[in-house]
Structures are given as C-alpha cells and as structure tokens.
Design a protein around this motif. Sequence first.
Motif, PDB file in Angstrom:
ATOM      1  N   PRO A   1      59.365  37.820  29.667  1.00 50.25           N
ATOM      2  CA  PRO A   1      59.041  36.620  30.455  1.00 50.25           C
ATOM      3  C   PRO A   1      58.257  37.038  31.694  1.00 50.25           C
ATOM      4  O   PRO A   1      58.823  37.591  32.633  1.00 50.25           O
ATOM      5  N   PRO A   2      56.974  36.803  31.719  1.00 52.83           N
ATOM      6  CA  PRO A   2      56.160  37.410  32.764  1.00 52.83           C
ATOM      7  C   PRO A   2      56.251  36.710  34.115  1.00 52.83           C
ATOM      8  O   PRO A   2      56.285  35.481  34.211  1.00 52.83           O
ATOM      9  N   GLN A   3      56.279  37.524  35.162  1.00 52.33           N
ATOM     10  CA  GLN A   3      56.053  37.028  36.510  1.00 52.33           C
ATOM     11  C   GLN A   3      54.551  36.851  36.735  1.00 52.33           C
ATOM     12  O   GLN A   3      54.124  36.065  37.566  1.00 52.33           O
ATOM     13  N   ARG A   4      53.780  37.622  35.967  1.00 51.62           N
ATOM     14  CA  ARG A   4      52.319  37.556  36.042  1.00 51.62           C
ATOM     15  C   ARG A   4      51.779  37.836  34.649  1.00 51.62           C
ATOM     16  O   ARG A   4      52.220  38.759  33.958  1.00 51.62           O
ATOM     17  N   ARG A   5      50.809  37.016  34.224  1.00 51.44           N
ATOM     18  CA  ARG A   5      50.212  37.174  32.912  1.00 51.44           C
ATOM     19  C   ARG A   5      48.776  36.681  32.961  1.00 51.44           C
ATOM     20  O   ARG A   5      48.520  35.500  33.207  1.00 51.44           O
ATOM     21  N   VAL A   6      47.833  37.605  32.778  1.00 55.87           N
ATOM     22  CA  VAL A   6      46.417  37.237  32.824  1.00 55.87           C
ATOM     23  C   VAL A   6      45.717  37.837  31.611  1.00 55.87           C
ATOM     24  O   VAL A   6      46.140  38.855  31.062  1.00 55.87           O
ATOM     25  N   SER A   7      44.648  37.157  31.202  1.00 58.86           N
ATOM     26  CA  SER A   7      43.837  37.624  30.091  1.00 58.86           C
ATOM     27  C   SER A   7      42.387  37.300  30.390  1.00 58.86           C
ATOM     28  O   SER A   7      42.076  36.234  30.935  1.00 58.86           O
TER      29      SER A   7
ATOM     30  N   GLY B   1      49.376  29.688  28.702  1.00 58.88           N
ATOM     31  CA  GLY B   1      48.718  29.614  30.001  1.00 58.88           C
ATOM     32  C   GLY B   1      48.623  30.947  30.718  1.00 58.88           C
ATOM     33  O   GLY B   1      49.324  31.900  30.427  1.00 58.88           O
ATOM     34  N   GLN B   2      47.692  30.989  31.659  1.00 61.87           N
ATOM     35  CA  GLN B   2      47.575  32.128  32.564  1.00 61.87           C
ATOM     36  C   GLN B   2      48.608  31.950  33.681  1.00 61.87           C
ATOM     37  O   GLN B   2      48.963  30.836  34.044  1.00 61.87           O
ATOM     38  N   GLN B   3      49.067  33.054  34.224  1.00 64.16           N
ATOM     39  CA  GLN B   3      50.038  32.998  35.318  1.00 64.16           C
ATOM     40  C   GLN B   3      49.646  34.058  36.339  1.00 64.16           C
ATOM     41  O   GLN B   3      49.810  35.248  36.104  1.00 64.16           O
ATOM     42  N   LEU B   4      49.104  33.608  37.466  1.00 62.84           N
ATOM     43  CA  LEU B   4      48.560  34.553  38.432  1.00 62.84           C
ATOM     44  C   LEU B   4      49.635  35.424  39.065  1.00 62.84           C
ATOM     45  O   LEU B   4      49.453  36.624  39.239  1.00 62.84           O
ATOM     46  N   GLY B   5      50.749  34.840  39.432  1.00 58.49           N
ATOM     47  CA  GLY B   5      51.794  35.635  40.060  1.00 58.49           C
ATOM     48  C   GLY B   5      51.337  36.235  41.370  1.00 58.49           C
ATOM     49  O   GLY B   5      50.417  35.738  42.033  1.00 58.49           O
TER      50      GLY B   5
ATOM     51  N   GLY C   1      29.980  55.091  30.250  1.00 58.67           N
ATOM     52  CA  GLY C   1      29.274  55.663  29.120  1.00 58.67           C
ATOM     53  C   GLY C   1      29.785  57.005  28.670  1.00 58.67           C
ATOM     54  O   GLY C   1      29.315  57.531  27.655  1.00 58.67           O
ATOM     55  N   PHE C   2      30.716  57.616  29.408  1.00 60.17           N
ATOM     56  CA  PHE C   2      31.255  58.912  29.010  1.00 60.17           C
ATOM     57  C   PHE C   2      32.469  58.700  28.099  1.00 60.17           C
ATOM     58  O   PHE C   2      33.588  59.062  28.415  1.00 60.17           O
ATOM     59  N   GLY C   3      32.200  58.090  26.964  1.00 60.10           N
ATOM     60  CA  GLY C   3      33.243  57.715  26.011  1.00 60.10           C
ATOM     61  C   GLY C   3      32.804  56.454  25.300  1.00 60.10           C
ATOM     62  O   GLY C   3      31.794  55.840  25.632  1.00 60.10           O
ATOM     63  N   SER C   4      33.578  56.054  24.318  1.00 60.32           N
ATOM     64  CA  SER C   4      33.212  54.888  23.499  1.00 60.32           C
ATOM     65  C   SER C   4      34.112  53.702  23.795  1.00 60.32           C
ATOM     66  O   SER C   4      34.522  52.987  22.891  1.00 60.32           O
ATOM     67  N   THR C   5      34.426  53.486  25.064  1.00 56.30           N
ATOM     68  CA  THR C   5      35.305  52.387  25.437  1.00 56.30           C
ATOM     69  C   THR C   5      34.494  51.260  26.057  1.00 56.30           C
ATOM     70  O   THR C   5      33.892  51.441  27.114  1.00 56.30           O
ATOM     71  N   HIS C   6      34.447  50.127  25.380  1.00 57.60           N
ATOM     72  CA  HIS C   6      33.754  48.939  25.896  1.00 57.60           C
ATOM     73  C   HIS C   6      34.757  47.787  25.838  1.00 57.60           C
ATOM     74  O   HIS C   6      34.747  46.976  24.915  1.00 57.60           O
ATOM     75  N   PRO C   7      35.645  47.717  26.833  1.00 57.40           N
ATOM     76  CA  PRO C   7      36.862  46.913  26.652  1.00 57.40           C
ATOM     77  C   PRO C   7      36.787  45.497  27.202  1.00 57.40           C
ATOM     78  O   PRO C   7      35.938  45.148  28.014  1.00 57.40           O
ATOM     79  N   PHE C   8      37.722  44.704  26.717  1.00 57.23           N
ATOM     80  CA  PHE C   8      38.096  43.427  27.312  1.00 57.23           C
ATOM     81  C   PHE C   8      39.584  43.526  27.651  1.00 57.23           C
ATOM     82  O   PHE C   8      40.353  44.101  26.882  1.00 57.23           O
ATOM     83  N   ALA C   9      39.964  42.988  28.790  1.00 55.81           N
ATOM     84  CA  ALA C   9      41.386  42.972  29.135  1.00 55.81           C
ATOM     85  C   ALA C   9      42.059  41.903  28.300  1.00 55.81           C
ATOM     86  O   ALA C   9      42.046  40.724  28.630  1.00 55.81           O
ATOM     87  N   GLY C  10      42.627  42.331  27.170  1.00 51.16           N
ATOM     88  CA  GLY C  10      43.264  41.373  26.276  1.00 51.16           C
ATOM     89  C   GLY C  10      44.406  40.664  26.962  1.00 51.16           C
ATOM     90  O   GLY C  10      44.485  39.432  26.947  1.00 51.16           O
ATOM     91  N   GLU C  11      45.280  41.439  27.595  1.00 55.08           N
ATOM     92  CA  GLU C  11      46.408  40.823  28.276  1.00 55.08           C
ATOM     93  C   GLU C  11      47.061  41.833  29.202  1.00 55.08           C
ATOM     94  O   GLU C  11      47.199  43.007  28.863  1.00 55.08           O
TER      95      GLU C  11
END
Length: 378
Positions: free
Chosen positions: A100-106, A115-119, A214-224
């Motif tokens: 149960p998050p106090q904060r949850r963003v995506s 829903g998003q929860q800024l916390g 670019g020093f790696g193959s990480t092109h991320p999105f903050a899933g959660e």
Amino acid sequence: MYVAVKGGERAIANAHALLAKQGRGDPGLPPIEPSAVAGQLGVLVSRVMAEGSLYDPELAARAILQAQGDVLEAVTLVRSYRTTLPRFGYTLPVDTAALPPQRRVSATFKDLPGGQQLGATFDYTHRLFTDRPTAGPRAGAAAGPAPAMPRVTDLLGASALVEPDRAPGAGDPEPADLTREPSVFPLSRAERLQALARADEGFLLGLGYSTQRGFGSTHPFAGEIRVGEVEVELDAPELGFAVPLGRVEVTECQMINQFQGNGDTPAQFTRGYGLAFGRGERKAMAMSLVDRALRAGEFGERVVAPAQDEEFVISHSDNVQATGFVEHLKLPHYVDFQAELGLVRRLQAEFHARAAAEAATPDPAGADEIRALAEAGT
C-alpha cells in the motif's frame, strides 16, 4: 591499531578524546538524540540502513551520530554490528505487489489504474533555503477501501508486451547469501541484486547516469516507483505457519527498457529492478538502471560499457570495501616507501652515470652535425 605515531597508545587515546570533543560541538547546545535523527533525517537513515544491510532506524541514527554525519563510517558501524547478531531463521519473500504505497508514480501511463500518488517528495520543490516547516494537521484518510493499484509491468505482461518476471520453467531457486558466501563470477541475477542493494548510492548513480548517456544499452521509462510499508513474516517450520514480525518501509522501482528483439524473441520491453530500505528513490532508480545494463548478455547485446561489466560493477560498488582500501593508505608504509626510495635513487644514479659516459665518449665524424640538423628540424 595505529601504534607507529609518536606517543603510541597515549596519542591514540588523545585522538579519540579530541574526536569526541569535536563531535559534541557547542556544549551550550543540547545534544542531538538518535530519535531526532531518525525522525527528521529519514532519507539519510534509509541510506545507512540500505548500505549497512540492517533495517533498524534507531541503530542507523546512532551510527550517524557516532560517525559525526560520515555516511560511509556509519555504514561500516552498522555492518560491523550486524556481524555480531545471531540468525534465527529466514523470512518469506515480501509481497511488494500488495504494497500500500505512501507514494506511487509512473512515467508510462497518465491514467494509471489506482491513480498516481505524489506523497512526500522533493520533486516539485524549489531548491531554495526556507524556514523550517511546521507540521500542520494531517488530512483524514479517505472513506472506503483503498483503490486497487496493479503494477504497470503486470498490465503490460497481460498483453505480452514485457518480458516475464522469470524465465518459463525456471522456478524459484534458492538465492545465495552474499553476507555468508564468497562471490564467484559470473553471479546469478539474485546475487547481483543483493550486491546492488548494498552498493554505494553515489557509485550506482554515476553508473546509471552513464547508461543514459550511451555507455550501455539502457533507454528506460520509469514504469513504477512505490514507497510504502510491507509486512515481514518469519518462516517457522516447527509451527507450520508464518509469523508476522512487523512492517518495514521500502522503495521499489521497476524500469521498463526498450528491446528490439532478435531471431528467437519478438520485440518487447525488458525490466530493470531496484529495491531499497526506507525512502531511497534515487538509489532504487539507479539500481534498476544498472540491473538492466548488467543483463546485456541475456539479450545478446554487446558488452562495451563499464556499467555492463559485472565483475567491474560488483567488485567496486561496495563502499565499505572501497573505504577500507583507500583509507588504509593513511597507515604506516615506511618499509615499502624506503624500498621504493632506494630503487628510485639507484635508477637515477645509473641514469646519470650512463649520461656522463655518453658525454665523455667522442662522437663519430659528422654525428654532431647530424644531431644539430635533427634538432633544427631540417
């Protein structure tokens, strides 16, 4: 013990007394209590607990005070104390899906189920000094049950748009314990995640940043990113059921990364994972970036960057080991230095003797003219 200093043990005792005096500060002011540190410096306490591998806010606060705010010294104190504790058993895996998050963003879906929860966050504050805020009345809890908050990765997994959380048929093998067993490369992902959870936040942050540049193959999105408390249960075989021990605050991050696919696997998103004690969003995010970078071999990606090199990352991420190796240079190295000094003097003497011998030997005919033309660049 550092007994080579002038005065020996008496000098060391005096150094300890001076350290305590400096750490106390102005005696006219009341001393800082561990409860004040735990309550008002929660982010710092969380870092010490995470890198010290021991969840105990009060002990972490005491370590911070004893170390006079030196985070790495506080981590060392916590780890040293941890080694003295008996192990009574093992807890069951915590269920972060039900956290149960106090904060949850995506950063992936605007209209996220639940829903998003800024916390509580610094993300939207002005980076300016302000008066110390006074806590106001807290708003009452909303009526009715909390909304369901399925994980973003579960939503994508339902449509096979993200890799499974474990390989089909892989089961759930017993993870090794890095605190009791030596690390042998290559490590399993479970072992890597253990090491990253204990790793220095600044080191992971730098590596994670490098993957984005670019020093790696990480092109991320903050899933959660979730911050909240999870219940910890002790596995008690003699009772036949799990015993609740209490709740701990954790921060979990799931990064979603691009993957173009190959001949065996269709295009899909891949995962990077981070989990840290307390409020440690930056640590969990950096951890998830590095976790994904270290999985390059699983996806047939070229290993060309430091963040993708497992042995480099794991061998240099532990701040207690790094601190000990760097700070040991303060200890006496008199014999080693005298040996090096004698070697340098001997090499210099040989160099000057050879130069003098060459100067005393007549040059063959035309050598001086050739040397002069070479120096003139003609």
